[in-house]
Design a protein around this motif. Structure first.
Motif, PDB file in Angstrom:
ATOM      1  N   ALA A 219       0.878  -1.243  -0.160  1.00 24.24           N
ATOM      2  CA  ALA A 219       0.206   0.115   0.146  1.00 24.24           C
ATOM      3  C   ALA A 219       0.970   1.248   0.033  1.00 24.24           C
ATOM      4  O   ALA A 219       1.919   1.219   0.498  1.00 24.24           O
ATOM      5  CB  ALA A 219      -0.950   0.007   1.357  1.00 24.24           C
ATOM      6  N   PRO A 220       0.424   2.416  -0.796  1.00 23.59           N
ATOM      7  CA  PRO A 220       1.317   3.598  -0.557  1.00 23.59           C
ATOM      8  C   PRO A 220       1.031   4.266   0.693  1.00 23.59           C
ATOM      9  O   PRO A 220       0.274   4.104   1.475  1.00 23.59           O
ATOM     10  CB  PRO A 220       0.598   4.190  -1.930  1.00 23.59           C
ATOM     11  N   GLY A 221       1.978   5.358   0.903  1.00 24.47           N
ATOM     12  CA  GLY A 221       1.966   6.146   2.108  1.00 24.47           C
ATOM     13  C   GLY A 221       2.146   5.459   3.294  1.00 24.47           C
ATOM     14  O   GLY A 221       2.748   4.446   3.134  1.00 24.47           O
ATOM     15  N   ARG A 222       1.516   6.018   4.299  1.00 28.36           N
ATOM     16  CA  ARG A 222       1.632   5.297   5.637  1.00 28.36           C
ATOM     17  C   ARG A 222       0.915   4.240   5.803  1.00 28.36           C
ATOM     18  O   ARG A 222       1.052   3.618   6.966  1.00 28.36           O
ATOM     19  CB  ARG A 222       1.402   6.608   6.784  1.00 28.36           C
ATOM     20  N   ARG A 223       0.346   3.742   4.989  1.00 25.96           N
ATOM     21  CA  ARG A 223      -0.498   2.371   5.269  1.00 25.96           C
ATOM     22  C   ARG A 223       0.227   1.140   4.791  1.00 25.96           C
ATOM     23  O   ARG A 223      -0.199  -0.092   5.103  1.00 25.96           O
ATOM     24  CB  ARG A 223      -2.080   2.624   4.326  1.00 25.96           C
ATOM     25  N   GLY A 224       1.385   1.568   4.088  1.00 22.17           N
ATOM     26  CA  GLY A 224       2.251   0.331   3.848  1.00 22.17           C
ATOM     27  C   GLY A 224       3.716   0.852   3.976  1.00 22.17           C
ATOM     28  O   GLY A 224       4.335   1.953   4.265  1.00 22.17           O
ATOM     29  N   LEU A 225       4.458  -0.370   3.863  1.00 16.72           N
ATOM     30  CA  LEU A 225       5.975  -0.238   4.063  1.00 16.72           C
ATOM     31  C   LEU A 225       6.759  -1.557   3.593  1.00 16.72           C
ATOM     32  O   LEU A 225       6.335  -2.533   3.461  1.00 16.72           O
ATOM     33  CB  LEU A 225       6.216  -0.257   5.641  1.00 16.72           C
ATOM     34  N   LEU A 226       7.922  -1.244   2.645  1.00 19.11           N
ATOM     35  CA  LEU A 226       8.626  -2.455   2.172  1.00 19.11           C
ATOM     36  C   LEU A 226       9.948  -2.329   2.865  1.00 19.11           C
ATOM     37  O   LEU A 226      10.721  -1.363   3.005  1.00 19.11           O
ATOM     38  CB  LEU A 226       8.813  -1.859   0.695  1.00 19.11           C
ATOM     39  N   VAL A 227      10.080  -3.455   3.347  1.00 15.13           N
ATOM     40  CA  VAL A 227      11.462  -3.903   4.069  1.00 15.13           C
ATOM     41  C   VAL A 227      12.322  -4.620   3.330  1.00 15.13           C
ATOM     42  O   VAL A 227      12.101  -5.664   2.717  1.00 15.13           O
ATOM     43  CB  VAL A 227      10.718  -4.950   5.314  1.00 15.13           C
ATOM     44  N   VAL A 228      13.458  -3.869   3.159  1.00 16.64           N
ATOM     45  CA  VAL A 228      14.454  -4.657   2.488  1.00 16.64           C
ATOM     46  C   VAL A 228      15.652  -4.929   2.968  1.00 16.64           C
ATOM     47  O   VAL A 228      16.196  -4.042   3.970  1.00 16.64           O
ATOM     48  CB  VAL A 228      14.922  -3.659   1.082  1.00 16.64           C
ATOM     49  N   VAL A 229      16.291  -6.199   2.835  1.00 18.48           N
ATOM     50  CA  VAL A 229      17.437  -6.534   3.566  1.00 18.48           C
ATOM     51  C   VAL A 229      18.430  -7.048   2.534  1.00 18.48           C
ATOM     52  O   VAL A 229      18.474  -8.302   2.218  1.00 18.48           O
ATOM     53  CB  VAL A 229      17.309  -7.824   4.535  1.00 18.48           C
ATOM     54  N   PRO A 230      19.316  -6.357   1.789  1.00 17.85           N
ATOM     55  CA  PRO A 230      19.945  -6.598   0.783  1.00 17.85           C
ATOM     56  C   PRO A 230      21.196  -7.271   1.432  1.00 17.85           C
ATOM     57  O   PRO A 230      21.740  -7.327   2.599  1.00 17.85           O
ATOM     58  CB  PRO A 230      20.313  -5.407   0.060  1.00 17.85           C
ATOM     59  N   SER A 231      22.299  -7.901   0.557  1.00 16.05           N
ATOM     60  CA  SER A 231      23.418  -8.247   0.887  1.00 16.05           C
ATOM     61  C   SER A 231      24.876  -7.398   0.877  1.00 16.05           C
ATOM     62  O   SER A 231      25.880  -7.646   1.461  1.00 16.05           O
ATOM     63  CB  SER A 231      23.928  -9.587   0.037  1.00 16.05           C
ATOM     64  N   GLY A 232      24.514  -6.209   0.432  1.00 18.48           N
ATOM     65  CA  GLY A 232      25.464  -5.301   0.455  1.00 18.48           C
ATOM     66  C   GLY A 232      25.019  -3.981  -0.192  1.00 18.48           C
ATOM     67  O   GLY A 232      23.746  -3.611  -0.118  1.00 18.48           O
ATOM     68  N   GLY A 233      25.999  -3.108  -0.648  1.00 12.45           N
ATOM     69  CA  GLY A 233      25.381  -1.748  -1.047  1.00 12.45           C
ATOM     70  C   GLY A 233      24.950  -1.582  -2.561  1.00 12.45           C
ATOM     71  O   GLY A 233      24.766  -2.589  -3.208  1.00 12.45           O
ATOM     72  N   CYS A 234      24.188  -0.509  -2.884  1.00 11.05           N
ATOM     73  CA  CYS A 234      23.284  -0.633  -4.004  1.00 11.05           C
ATOM     74  C   CYS A 234      24.404  -0.162  -5.134  1.00 11.05           C
ATOM     75  O   CYS A 234      25.372   0.621  -5.264  1.00 11.05           O
ATOM     76  CB  CYS A 234      22.693   0.664  -3.632  1.00 11.05           C
ATOM     77  N   PRO A 235      24.158  -1.095  -6.247  1.00 10.60           N
ATOM     78  CA  PRO A 235      24.699  -0.670  -7.536  1.00 10.60           C
ATOM     79  C   PRO A 235      24.664   0.562  -7.944  1.00 10.60           C
ATOM     80  O   PRO A 235      23.773   1.106  -7.533  1.00 10.60           O
ATOM     81  CB  PRO A 235      24.109  -1.959  -8.363  1.00 10.60           C
TER      82      PRO A 235
END
Length: 310
Positions: A219-235
Motif C-alpha cells: 500500500a502507498p503512503g503510511r498504510r504500507g512499508l517495504l522492508v529490504v534486507v540486501p547483501s551489500g551496497g546499492c549498484p
C-alpha cells in the motif's frame, strides 16, 4: 565458547520465531553442555509435528543446516532446544524474571538481565514504522548473513498480527525466512516467478516482473512499508523510478521501484555500508542498521518561481 563458523542467535530472536508457530508454551534460557554456545533457548510445544517444524525452520534460519536443534518429549509437551548466545554477556538491569512477548512468556535465569536485553531486542526500531500499517512487503538477499537474519526476525516480530497483508517473493534466503515466519497467516501473499503471468517473460524477465508485482502490492503512503534486507551496497546504476531496474540486485531494484511509486522503504544495511545518494530522497537512521528513505525536503533558499507577469 561460541563457534566462529556458526554464530548463535540471540534468545529473543529465537523466541520471536517460535511465536509464529501454534501451540507455543513457555520459552526458557538455560545452560547446556551439549550446545556449542553453552546456552540453549528451550521452546515448548503441544504437538510433535509443530515442534519438528519449528526445529527445522530454526536450523535453516540460524545455522543454515545441521542437527543443532534437538526435539525431546517431556510429559505431554515437546521441547525444542536451540543454541543461543549466553545471557551473561548482556549488561542490563531489570527486576522481573518473566517477560511477556506476544501471547507467551520468556523466562530467564538469575537476575533477569537477559530478560531486559530480550525486551530491548524485540523493541525493533521498526515498531513505530509498522504500527497501524495495512500492508508490508519484504525483499532481500538469497544468502543473508546471520546478522541480516537477526535484523529480519526483529522486523517480523513487530508486523501487526491482524489486518495486515504480508507480501514476499518465492526466492530463498530472506524470502524463505519470511515465508517460514508467516506460513500460517491467511494474509500471506507469495509472488512466484513460475506463475504464468511472469514465466512467459523468460527466466530473467520473470524475476523482475515478480519483484515489481510484489512491490506494487504494498500500500502507498503510511498504510504500507517495504522492508529490504540486501547483501551489500546499492549498484551504481540503480535509481528510483517507475520501472524495475536492479543492475544485478533485486533487493535494491525493488527499493528503487517502491520509492518511484510512492511507497515507504526501510533498508537494513551491514556494518560499514552506507545508503546511496539519490537526488530528491534523503535517508534517516532508524537504529540498529535500519535506514528509512523519504522524499528530500525542498530547501528554504530555493529560487522563487514567478507565477504571473505584472
Amino acid at each position: 565458547m561460541v563457534s566462529s563458523s556458526v554464530p548463535a542467535p540471540h534468545s529473543a530472536v529465537v523466541a520471536s520465531l517460535a511465536g509464529s508457530f501454534p501451540g507455543l508454551g513457555v520459552c526458557s534460557v538455560r545452560r547446556s553442555s551439549r550446545a556449542f554456545s553453552g546456552w540453549v533457548c528451550v521452546c515448548s510445544f503441544g504437538s510433535l509435528s509443530v515442534a519438528r517444524a519449528f526445529a527445522s525452520r530454526a536450523a535453516a534460519a540460524f545455522f543454515g543446516s545441521g542437527s543443532f536443534c534437538v526435539v525431546r518429549r517431556v510429559g505431554r509437551r515437546f521441547r525444542v532446544s536451540v543454541p543461543c548466545l549466553p545471557p551473561r554477556s548482556l549488561v542490563v538491569a531489570l527486576r522481573p524474571r518473566f517477560v511477556r512477548v506476544g501471547r507467551f512468556r520468556v523466562r530467564f535465569p538469575g537476575s533477569s538481565a537477559a530478560a531486559a536485553a530480550a525486551v530491548s531486542a524485540l523493541r525493533s526500531p521498526l515498531a513505530g514504522l509498522l504500527r497501524g500499517v495495512r500492508s508490508v512487503g519484504f525483499s532481500g538477499s538469497r544468502s543473508p548473513s546471520p546478522a541480516a537474519l537477526s535484523a529480519l526476525a526483529s522486523a517480523c516480530a513487530v508486523v501487526p498480527a491482524s489486518g495486515c497483508r504480508v507480501s514476499v517473493g518465492c526466492a530463498g534466503g530472506v524470502d524463505l525466512a519470511v515465508r517460514g515466519v508467516f506460513c500460517s497467516s491467511r494474509s500471506l501473499l507469495v509472488f512466484s516467478a513460475a506463475a504464468p503471468r511472469f514465466a512467459r517473460a523468460g527466466a530473467v524477465g520473470a524475476l523482475a516482473l515478480r519483484s515489481a508485482a510484489c512491490v506494487r502490492s504494498v500500500a502507498p503512503g503510511r498504510r504500507g512499508l517495504l522492508v529490504v534486507v540486501p547483501s551489500g551496497g546499492c549498484p551504481a546504476g540503480v535509481r528510483p523510478g517507475r520501472s524495475f531496474r536492479g543492475c544485478g540486485s533485486g533487493s535494491w531494484g525493488s527499493a528503487a521501484l517502491a520509492l518511484g511509486l510512492g511507497r515507504r522503504v526501510v533498508v537494513w544495511l551491514p556494518s560499514g555500508v552506507v545508503p546511496p545518494a539519490w537526488s530528491s530522497f534523503s535517508w534517516s537512521c532508524a537504529g540498529a542498521g535500519w535506514w528509512l528513505c523519504v522524499p528530500a525536503p525542498v530547501p528554504a533558499f530555493a529560487s522563487p518561481v514567478q507565477l504571473a507577469l505584472f
